[in-house]
Motif scaffolding. Structure first.
Motif, PDB file in Angstrom:
ATOM      1  N   PHE A  66       0.823  -1.213   0.000  1.00  0.00           N
ATOM      2  CA  PHE A  66       0.000   0.000   0.000  1.00  0.00           C
ATOM      3  C   PHE A  66       0.858   1.265   0.000  1.00  0.00           C
ATOM      4  CE2 PHE A  66      -3.895  -2.163   2.080  1.00  0.00           C
ATOM      5  CZ  PHE A  66      -4.337  -2.568   0.839  1.00  0.00           C
ATOM      6  N   PHE A  67       1.910   1.286   0.818  1.00  0.00           N
ATOM      7  CA  PHE A  67       2.778   2.460   0.886  1.00  0.00           C
ATOM      8  C   PHE A  67       3.517   2.681  -0.426  1.00  0.00           C
ATOM      9  CE2 PHE A  67       3.367   2.485   5.794  1.00  0.00           C
ATOM     10  CZ  PHE A  67       2.149   3.113   5.927  1.00  0.00           C
ATOM     11  N   VAL A  68       4.032   1.618  -1.033  1.00  0.00           N
ATOM     12  CA  VAL A  68       4.742   1.765  -2.311  1.00  0.00           C
ATOM     13  C   VAL A  68       3.783   2.270  -3.383  1.00  0.00           C
ATOM     14  CG1 VAL A  68       5.887   0.472  -4.157  1.00  0.00           C
ATOM     15  CG2 VAL A  68       6.558   0.112  -1.783  1.00  0.00           C
ATOM     16  N   THR A  69       2.566   1.758  -3.406  1.00  0.00           N
ATOM     17  CA  THR A  69       1.566   2.227  -4.359  1.00  0.00           C
ATOM     18  C   THR A  69       1.263   3.709  -4.139  1.00  0.00           C
ATOM     19  OG1 THR A  69       0.597   0.028  -4.432  1.00  0.00           O
ATOM     20  CG2 THR A  69      -0.751   1.832  -5.258  1.00  0.00           C
ATOM     21  N   ALA A  70       1.125   4.116  -2.895  1.00  0.00           N
ATOM     22  CA  ALA A  70       0.853   5.527  -2.591  1.00  0.00           C
ATOM     23  C   ALA A  70       2.026   6.413  -2.993  1.00  0.00           C
ATOM     24  CB  ALA A  70       0.556   5.690  -1.108  1.00  0.00           C
ATOM     25  N   ILE A  71       3.241   5.941  -2.808  1.00  0.00           N
ATOM     26  CA  ILE A  71       4.414   6.738  -3.179  1.00  0.00           C
ATOM     27  C   ILE A  71       4.482   6.925  -4.684  1.00  0.00           C
ATOM     28  CG2 ILE A  71       6.943   6.667  -3.298  1.00  0.00           C
ATOM     29  CD1 ILE A  71       6.885   5.543  -0.459  1.00  0.00           C
ATOM     30  N   PHE A  72       4.208   5.885  -5.442  1.00  0.00           N
ATOM     31  CA  PHE A  72       4.268   6.018  -6.891  1.00  0.00           C
ATOM     32  C   PHE A  72       3.147   6.893  -7.436  1.00  0.00           C
ATOM     33  CE2 PHE A  72       6.965   2.102  -6.972  1.00  0.00           C
ATOM     34  CZ  PHE A  72       8.077   2.748  -7.481  1.00  0.00           C
ATOM     35  N   ARG A  73       2.102   7.126  -6.657  1.00  0.00           N
ATOM     36  CA  ARG A  73       1.029   8.018  -7.091  1.00  0.00           C
ATOM     37  C   ARG A  73       1.248   9.462  -6.610  1.00  0.00           C
ATOM     38  NH1 ARG A  73      -3.833   5.535  -8.792  1.00  0.00           N
ATOM     39  NH2 ARG A  73      -3.596   3.283  -8.823  1.00  0.00           N
TER      40      ARG A  73
END
Length: 80
Positions: A66-73
């Protein structure tokens, strides 16, 4: 077995300090994933396998994804 528990506990503390010190958010999330993984190993050495399994599943996998997905967005670098 006591030394193994102490070793994993030291790794947890090192990961916590490292996650606070890095400027790159993606690196901080990866270190946080390692923190959760070492926490799961620490709980397993203490005999709390249910807690270790939950920490590995939720902390090391789901939260990291979830955190990696949020960072890439969003923006990857912090402003400081």
């Amino acid at each position: 077995m006591e030394w193994l528990s102490t070793f994993f506990l030291v790794l947890v503390v090192v990961c916590a300090i490292a996650a606070l010190m890095v400027q790159d958010l993606l690196a901080a999330v990866i270190i946080f994933g390692a923190f959760s993984f070492f926490s799961a190993l620490y709980f397993a050495t203490l005999g709390a396998l249910d807690v270790a399994f939950t920490e590995a599943a939720v902390g090391a996998v789901i939260t990291t994804v979830f955190f990696v997905t949020a960072i890439f967005r969003t923006i990857r670098r912090s402003k400081t």
